[in-house]
Design an enzyme around this catalytic site. Sequence first.
Site, PDB file in Angstrom:
ATOM      1  N   ALA A   1      45.473  32.037  41.100  1.00 20.09           N
ATOM      2  CA  ALA A   1      46.144  33.303  41.405  1.00 20.09           C
ATOM      3  C   ALA A   1      45.809  33.813  42.806  1.00 20.09           C
ATOM      4  O   ALA A   1      46.647  34.433  43.464  1.00 20.09           O
ATOM      5  CB  ALA A   1      45.757  34.342  40.358  1.00 20.09           C
TER       6      ALA A   1
ATOM      7  N   ASN B   1      42.056  43.535  34.971  1.00 18.31           N
ATOM      8  CA  ASN B   1      40.973  42.635  34.576  1.00 18.31           C
ATOM      9  C   ASN B   1      39.686  43.359  34.200  1.00 18.31           C
ATOM     10  O   ASN B   1      38.787  42.741  33.633  1.00 18.31           O
ATOM     11  CB  ASN B   1      40.689  41.634  35.698  1.00 18.31           C
ATOM     12  CG  ASN B   1      40.495  42.305  37.035  1.00 18.31           C
ATOM     13  OD1 ASN B   1      41.373  43.025  37.509  1.00 18.31           O
ATOM     14  ND2 ASN B   1      39.351  42.093  37.646  1.00 18.31           N
TER      15      ASN B   1
ATOM     16  N   SER C   1      47.020  32.159  36.651  1.00 12.83           N
ATOM     17  CA  SER C   1      45.955  31.166  36.818  1.00 12.83           C
ATOM     18  C   SER C   1      45.682  30.491  35.480  1.00 12.83           C
ATOM     19  O   SER C   1      45.474  31.182  34.467  1.00 12.83           O
ATOM     20  CB  SER C   1      44.700  31.911  37.297  1.00 12.83           C
ATOM     21  OG  SER C   1      43.951  31.132  38.168  1.00 12.83           O
ATOM     22  N   ALA C   2      45.662  29.150  35.471  1.00 15.56           N
ATOM     23  CA  ALA C   2      45.555  28.417  34.202  1.00 15.56           C
ATOM     24  C   ALA C   2      44.260  28.703  33.444  1.00 15.56           C
ATOM     25  O   ALA C   2      44.247  28.736  32.203  1.00 15.56           O
ATOM     26  CB  ALA C   2      45.664  26.914  34.474  1.00 15.56           C
ATOM     27  N   HIS C   3      43.156  28.918  34.179  1.00 15.31           N
ATOM     28  CA  HIS C   3      41.869  29.029  33.468  1.00 15.31           C
ATOM     29  C   HIS C   3      41.721  30.325  32.679  1.00 15.31           C
ATOM     30  O   HIS C   3      40.759  30.488  31.927  1.00 15.31           O
ATOM     31  CB  HIS C   3      40.696  28.840  34.451  1.00 15.31           C
ATOM     32  CG  HIS C   3      40.451  29.972  35.377  1.00 15.31           C
ATOM     33  ND1 HIS C   3      39.443  30.887  35.180  1.00 15.31           N
ATOM     34  CD2 HIS C   3      41.060  30.341  36.522  1.00 15.31           C
ATOM     35  CE1 HIS C   3      39.442  31.761  36.186  1.00 15.31           C
ATOM     36  NE2 HIS C   3      40.413  31.450  37.011  1.00 15.31           N
TER      37      HIS C   3
ATOM     38  N   THR D   1      49.526  17.257  48.296  1.00 15.93           N
ATOM     39  CA  THR D   1      49.592  16.426  47.093  1.00 15.93           C
ATOM     40  C   THR D   1      49.311  17.272  45.856  1.00 15.93           C
ATOM     41  O   THR D   1      48.333  18.034  45.822  1.00 15.93           O
ATOM     42  CB  THR D   1      48.573  15.275  47.188  1.00 15.93           C
ATOM     43  OG1 THR D   1      48.914  14.497  48.327  1.00 15.93           O
ATOM     44  CG2 THR D   1      48.580  14.402  45.949  1.00 15.93           C
TER      45      THR D   1
ATOM     46  N   CYS E   1      34.432  37.369  40.265  1.00 16.69           N
ATOM     47  CA  CYS E   1      34.390  36.970  41.671  1.00 16.69           C
ATOM     48  C   CYS E   1      33.676  37.989  42.541  1.00 16.69           C
ATOM     49  O   CYS E   1      33.323  37.699  43.671  1.00 16.69           O
ATOM     50  CB  CYS E   1      35.791  36.720  42.184  1.00 16.69           C
ATOM     51  SG  CYS E   1      36.956  37.871  41.516  1.00 16.69           S
TER      52      CYS E   1
END
Length: 390
Positions: A73, A158, A206-208, A244, A330
């Site tokens: 994110a 959050n 965000s996937a996590h 990539t 964070c």
Amino acid sequence: MNDRIYLDYHASTPVDPRVADVVRHFMVQEFGNASSADHIFGDRAEAAVMTAAEQVAALVGVQADEIIFTSGATEGANLSIRGFVNWLFERQKGKKVRVGYAAVEHSAVMQTCKSLAQSGLAELAVIGVDQNGMLDWPQLEQTLNHGLDLLCVMTANNIVGNIYPVGPIATLAHEHGVYFFSDATQAVGHIPVDLGTWGVDSAVMSAHKLHGPKGVGALYLRRPLQFTPLFTGGGQQRGIRPGTLNVPGIAGFGKACQLRLQEAAEDSIRVESLRDRARERIRSALPEAVFFGSEETLPGNLSFSVPGIPNKAVVARIRHKVAVSTGAACSSGLEAPSHVLQAMNVPPEMAEGHIRIGVGKFNDAEDVDRAVDLLVEAVRSVKNVMVQAS
Ligand code: PLP
């Protein structure tokens, strides 16, 4: 019985074993480069990325070709906000872009906006919140009437878990001709998110945060694009985010989204009841505890304070057994009280006692009861030390 109890699901979530299987498969078996056009390894990797884009898009109510994969994110917010500001700044021949954001935004958004202002590309308007952390709507309207180009309001917070009315905010922003960005990181996979119907122009996730792997996320960009790419490179993802592709991470993210689409509604009922159980147990053991947040919060969020009892001292006593948080993951390590609590006008002695619990899919009632008992014991122990010292 688990000897370590994880109740910090807003910071990160355990990878679902079904997701881990997919990640491993695309690391070990189908390891091709999604841009390799000359063999089947590349074809398979490319197909996996396309499937994942469809799975992510289905969870958030948009088209697969509007999804750009990122590292998370934070990268998505930087791409979107900087990409829009750079685009408009060029178009209006060096006139500063007017950016508004909610005072409770995550630093991925807030610091990006501040940095654009520091570089002379943007001027900022901060939309305040009330004591429950909900947007000051008259101020929002005033700011829009005054003139704005970009508005950033998160889908869910959050720290205190508030859910914001993103649909009506997007509508209001568009009535004023304003581009609307929403940080949906805490919401996706936990509450229904329908970016297309809501009319959001750009969003990140965000996937996590939804049982996927770390280091992969998505940026949603509605067409027509109002965006200048930040990176140059091999032209992958239509040049919007070249480089990539992280195929194992992306395939895992897609699987996680597919599972959330099937399971989130049921999970959230269970998670919410565990969260309510934790709140009742805390309330009865510590009647002085104060709970934060609005009427409508994320199902697993429990944000509270025991006024005057330093949260760091409480957490230090239980950190090997129970994972809870005193701030955003964070920014932990910084001693300043959370900017979210400051924006809510929470007095310093109450902010000092703030603890965030994030209950999740893999918790059960035994986890919650044991964790709360340990937490309460730690609060009492800190209190005793303070009484003896005074
Ligand atoms: N936005 C919100 C609301 C978050 O909670 C987080 C992570 O805590 C982020 C953005 C940043 O996500 P990431 O660290 O995956 O880039």
